[in-house]
Design a protein around this motif. Structure first.
Motif, PDB file in Angstrom:
ATOM      1  N   LEU A 106       0.812  -1.222   0.000  1.00 29.95           N
ATOM      2  CA  LEU A 106       0.000   0.000   0.000  1.00 29.95           C
ATOM      3  C   LEU A 106       0.845   1.272   0.000  1.00 29.95           C
ATOM      4  CD1 LEU A 106      -2.628  -1.071   2.701  1.00 29.95           C
ATOM      5  CD2 LEU A 106      -2.848  -1.248   0.214  1.00 29.95           C
ATOM      6  N   MET A 107       2.163   1.118   0.150  1.00 30.47           N
ATOM      7  CA  MET A 107       3.049   2.275   0.273  1.00 30.47           C
ATOM      8  C   MET A 107       3.295   2.955  -1.077  1.00 30.47           C
ATOM      9  SD  MET A 107       3.614   2.363   3.477  1.00 30.47           S
ATOM     10  CE  MET A 107       3.395   1.251   4.887  1.00 30.47           C
ATOM     11  N   ASP A 108       3.660   4.231  -1.006  1.00 25.36           N
ATOM     12  CA  ASP A 108       4.002   4.974  -2.224  1.00 25.36           C
ATOM     13  C   ASP A 108       5.370   4.563  -2.752  1.00 25.36           C
ATOM     14  OD1 ASP A 108       1.626   6.533  -2.089  1.00 25.36           O
ATOM     15  OD2 ASP A 108       2.582   7.876  -0.641  1.00 25.36           O
ATOM     16  N   LEU A 109       6.295   4.301  -1.832  1.00 22.19           N
ATOM     17  CA  LEU A 109       7.641   3.825  -2.150  1.00 22.19           C
ATOM     18  C   LEU A 109       7.936   2.642  -1.253  1.00 22.19           C
ATOM     19  CD1 LEU A 109       9.617   7.208  -1.955  1.00 22.19           C
ATOM     20  CD2 LEU A 109       8.465   6.277  -3.967  1.00 22.19           C
ATOM     21  N   HIS A 110       8.953   1.871  -1.591  1.00 23.36           N
ATOM     22  CA  HIS A 110       9.330   0.749  -0.739  1.00 23.36           C
ATOM     23  C   HIS A 110      10.578   1.090   0.053  1.00 23.36           C
ATOM     24  CE1 HIS A 110       6.157  -1.704  -2.233  1.00 23.36           C
ATOM     25  NE2 HIS A 110       6.572  -1.576  -3.474  1.00 23.36           N
ATOM     26  N   ASN A 111      10.523   0.805   1.336  1.00 24.30           N
ATOM     27  CA  ASN A 111      11.522   1.196   2.311  1.00 24.30           C
ATOM     28  C   ASN A 111      11.920  -0.061   3.081  1.00 24.30           C
ATOM     29  OD1 ASN A 111      12.658   1.967   4.795  1.00 24.30           O
ATOM     30  ND2 ASN A 111      10.922   3.252   5.392  1.00 24.30           N
ATOM     31  N   TYR A 112      13.202  -0.386   3.091  1.00 26.71           N
ATOM     32  CA  TYR A 112      13.633  -1.572   3.834  1.00 26.71           C
ATOM     33  C   TYR A 112      14.932  -1.293   4.572  1.00 26.71           C
ATOM     34  CZ  TYR A 112      17.375  -2.803   0.491  1.00 26.71           C
ATOM     35  OH  TYR A 112      18.519  -2.812  -0.270  1.00 26.71           O
ATOM     36  N   HIS A 113      15.318  -2.211   5.475  1.00 29.35           N
ATOM     37  CA  HIS A 113      16.576  -2.128   6.203  1.00 29.35           C
ATOM     38  C   HIS A 113      17.434  -3.328   5.848  1.00 29.35           C
ATOM     39  CE1 HIS A 113      14.654   0.433   9.674  1.00 29.35           C
ATOM     40  NE2 HIS A 113      14.689   1.058   8.502  1.00 29.35           N
ATOM     41  N   SER A 114      18.725  -3.103   5.704  1.00 32.24           N
ATOM     42  CA  SER A 114      19.639  -4.218   5.463  1.00 32.24           C
ATOM     43  C   SER A 114      21.023  -3.888   5.984  1.00 32.24           C
ATOM     44  CB  SER A 114      19.731  -4.548   3.969  1.00 32.24           C
ATOM     45  OG  SER A 114      20.686  -5.578   3.760  1.00 32.24           O
ATOM     46  N   TYR A 115      21.471  -4.710   6.911  1.00 33.50           N
ATOM     47  CA  TYR A 115      22.848  -4.634   7.398  1.00 33.50           C
ATOM     48  C   TYR A 115      23.621  -5.876   6.972  1.00 33.50           C
ATOM     49  CZ  TYR A 115      21.188  -0.832  10.386  1.00 33.50           C
ATOM     50  OH  TYR A 115      20.656   0.348  10.857  1.00 33.50           O
ATOM     51  N   SER A 116      23.166  -6.509   5.897  1.00 33.50           N
ATOM     52  CA  SER A 116      23.719  -7.809   5.499  1.00 33.50           C
ATOM     53  C   SER A 116      24.016  -7.878   4.012  1.00 33.50           C
ATOM     54  CB  SER A 116      22.730  -8.923   5.876  1.00 33.50           C
ATOM     55  OG  SER A 116      22.370  -8.858   7.238  1.00 33.50           O
TER      56      SER A 116
END
Length: 341
Positions: free
Chosen positions: A225-235
Motif C-alpha cells: 500500500l506504500m508509495d515507495l518501498h523502504n527496507y533495512h539491510s545490514y547484510s
C-alpha cells in the motif's frame, strides 16, 4: 576531512533514471477531506525519483559528545556528500513539539541543500498504551496534525510512519499492520504530498528474503500500500553479495516503485561502504547509512555497546569524534559507475 566523500557522492551519478516525468496529481472528491489522494502510481513514484535524484542519506548525524552544534554536524554531513537526513524527531506524543523538532531540523538541512526524512517515533508510543481505543484516537489526531502542517513542504523527501514493526508475533503483527494501514489512510486523506513509507521489511539476509510464511505475507500486504518501498539491510555481504539482488526481487514481486534502504552498513560482518554502496548503485537503490560520528551513545561497536574504540572494526560510524575519517578507503572508492552525469 572536508573533502567530498567519493564513496557516497559518486552515487549521484550511478543512477540511470530513464523516466518520463509526470506530475504527482492529487485530486479529491471528498467534502470532508478536500486534499485527499490515493496511493501513488508507479509513474508518480518515478516522477518523484526524477525530481529528487538518488537519496544519499545518513541516519542521526548527532554531534560527537556535544563538541559541536547539531547544525554544524548536519553541515559536515553535507560537505561529505550526503544530501538527506533521517532521524527520530523529539516531542513524543506531543504533536506541537514533534512539529517544532521537524521544523528545526528541516531548516538546518535546507540551509545546506539537504532534505529530511522524519520517522514517526510516536507510533510505537501509542501502541504500547493500555487503552487501545483512546490511544488510536490520539494517534490519529497527531498524524493528521503533523501531515496538515507539512502537507506541501518539499524539504521533507519522505515519511517513515513506523520503524521496524513487529514481524514474529502473529497477533501483535496483525494489530500493528492494521494500525499502519489506518495511518496510511489518514495521511492520504490529509493530502500528504510526500511519499508515505514504513520500515516494514527489516528481516534482511538472503535466508529471510527467500523464506515465505504467513506473517511475511501479511506484512507485505501492508507494504504493497506504500508509495515507495523502504527496507533495512545490514547484510549486504550475505550469500556472496546476493542479499541486495534478492531483496530487489522480493520487492519487485509487489510492483516497480522506487526503493529506499533507510538503514544500512556494518563493518564487522563485511557489509562495508564499498560493498554495500556498489550494489545500491547497481540496483538503483536510494539509501541512508547509519552513523556519522563515533561517540554514539547507543552503538559504536555493536548494538547497544560503546567502548571508545576498544573494538575493531568500528561498527558503522564514518568519523572519529574529532572528525577524522575512520577508514580513508571510504572516501576514495571510485570504482562505482560514474559515467552517467
Amino acid at each position: 576531512m572536508r573533502q567530498r566523500l567519493q564513496t557516497l557522492a559518486v552515487m549521484a551519478f550511478a543512477f540511470v533514471i530513464s523516466l518520463t516525468a509526470q506530475d504527482v496529481v492529487l485530486t479529491s472528491t471528498s467534502a470532508a477531506y478536500p486534499h485527499q489522494r490515493g496511493q501513488w502510481s508507479e509513474a508518480q513514484g518515478e516522477a518523484w525519483q526524477k525530481k529528487y535524484g538518488p537519496i544519499i542519506g545518513v541516519n542521526c548525524p548527532y554531534p560527537p559528545c556535544g563538541a559541536i552544534s547539531q547544525e554544524q554536524s548536519i553541515a559536515l554531513a553535507a560537505s561529505l556528500g550526503y544530501n538527506s537526513v533521517r532521524w527520530w524527531p523529539g516531542g513524543g506524543t506531543n504533536a506541537d513539539a514533534y512539529i517544532q523538532a521537524v521544523e528545526q531540523w528541516a531548516g538546518w538541512a535546507a540551509k545546506y541543500g539537504m532534505t529530511v526524512s522524519p520517522v514517526f517515533g510516536f507510533s510505537q508510543s501509542y501502541f504500547a498504551q493500555t487503552n487501545k481505543t483512546t490511544a488510536l484516537k490520539n494517534l490519529e489526531a497527531q498524524v493528521r496534525k503533523v501531515i496538515r502542517h507539512f502537507r506541501d513542504d518539499e524539504r521533507i523527501i519522505l515519511w517513515d510512519i513506523w520503524n521496524e514493526p513487529e514481524m514474529s508475533n502473529a497477533e501483535e503483527c496483525e494489530e500493528v499492520m492494521t494500525r499502519i494501514e489506518k495511518m496510511i489512510l489518514w495521511c492520504q486523506q490529509e493530502g500528504c504530498t510526500q511519499p508515505i513509507t514504513a520500515s516494514i521489511i527489516w528481516d534482511s539476509g538472503v535466508t529471510a528474503n527467500t523464506t515465505t510464511n504467513a506473517l511475511r505475507t501479511r506484512r507485505e500486504r501492508t507494504e504493497a500500500l506504500m508509495d515507495l518501498h523502504n527496507y533495512h539491510s545490514y547484510s549486504a555481504q550475505d550469500g556472496f553479495n546476493q542479499d541486495t539482488p534478492t531483496m530487489v526481487a522480493r520487492i519487485h514481486k509487489m510492483d516497480q516503485r522506487p526503493i529506499v534502504c533507510t538503514e544500512c552498513m556494518t563493518r564487522p560482518n563485511g557489509s562495508t561502504y564499498s560493498r554495500t554502496l556498489y550494489d545500491f548503485a547497481r540496483y538503483h537503490i536510494n539509501f541512508y547509512t547509519w552513523g556519522l560520528y563515533a561517540c554514539d551513545a547507543n552503538w559504536e561497536v555493536k548494538w547497544s555497546r560503546s567502548t571508545f574504540y576498544n573494538w575493531e572494526p568500528m561498527f558503522h560510524n564514518l568519523l572519529y569524534s574529532d572528525g577524522d575519517m575512520y577508514d580513508a578507503r571510504d572516501r576514495k572508492s571510485t570504482r562505482l559507475n560514474s559515467s552517467h552525469t
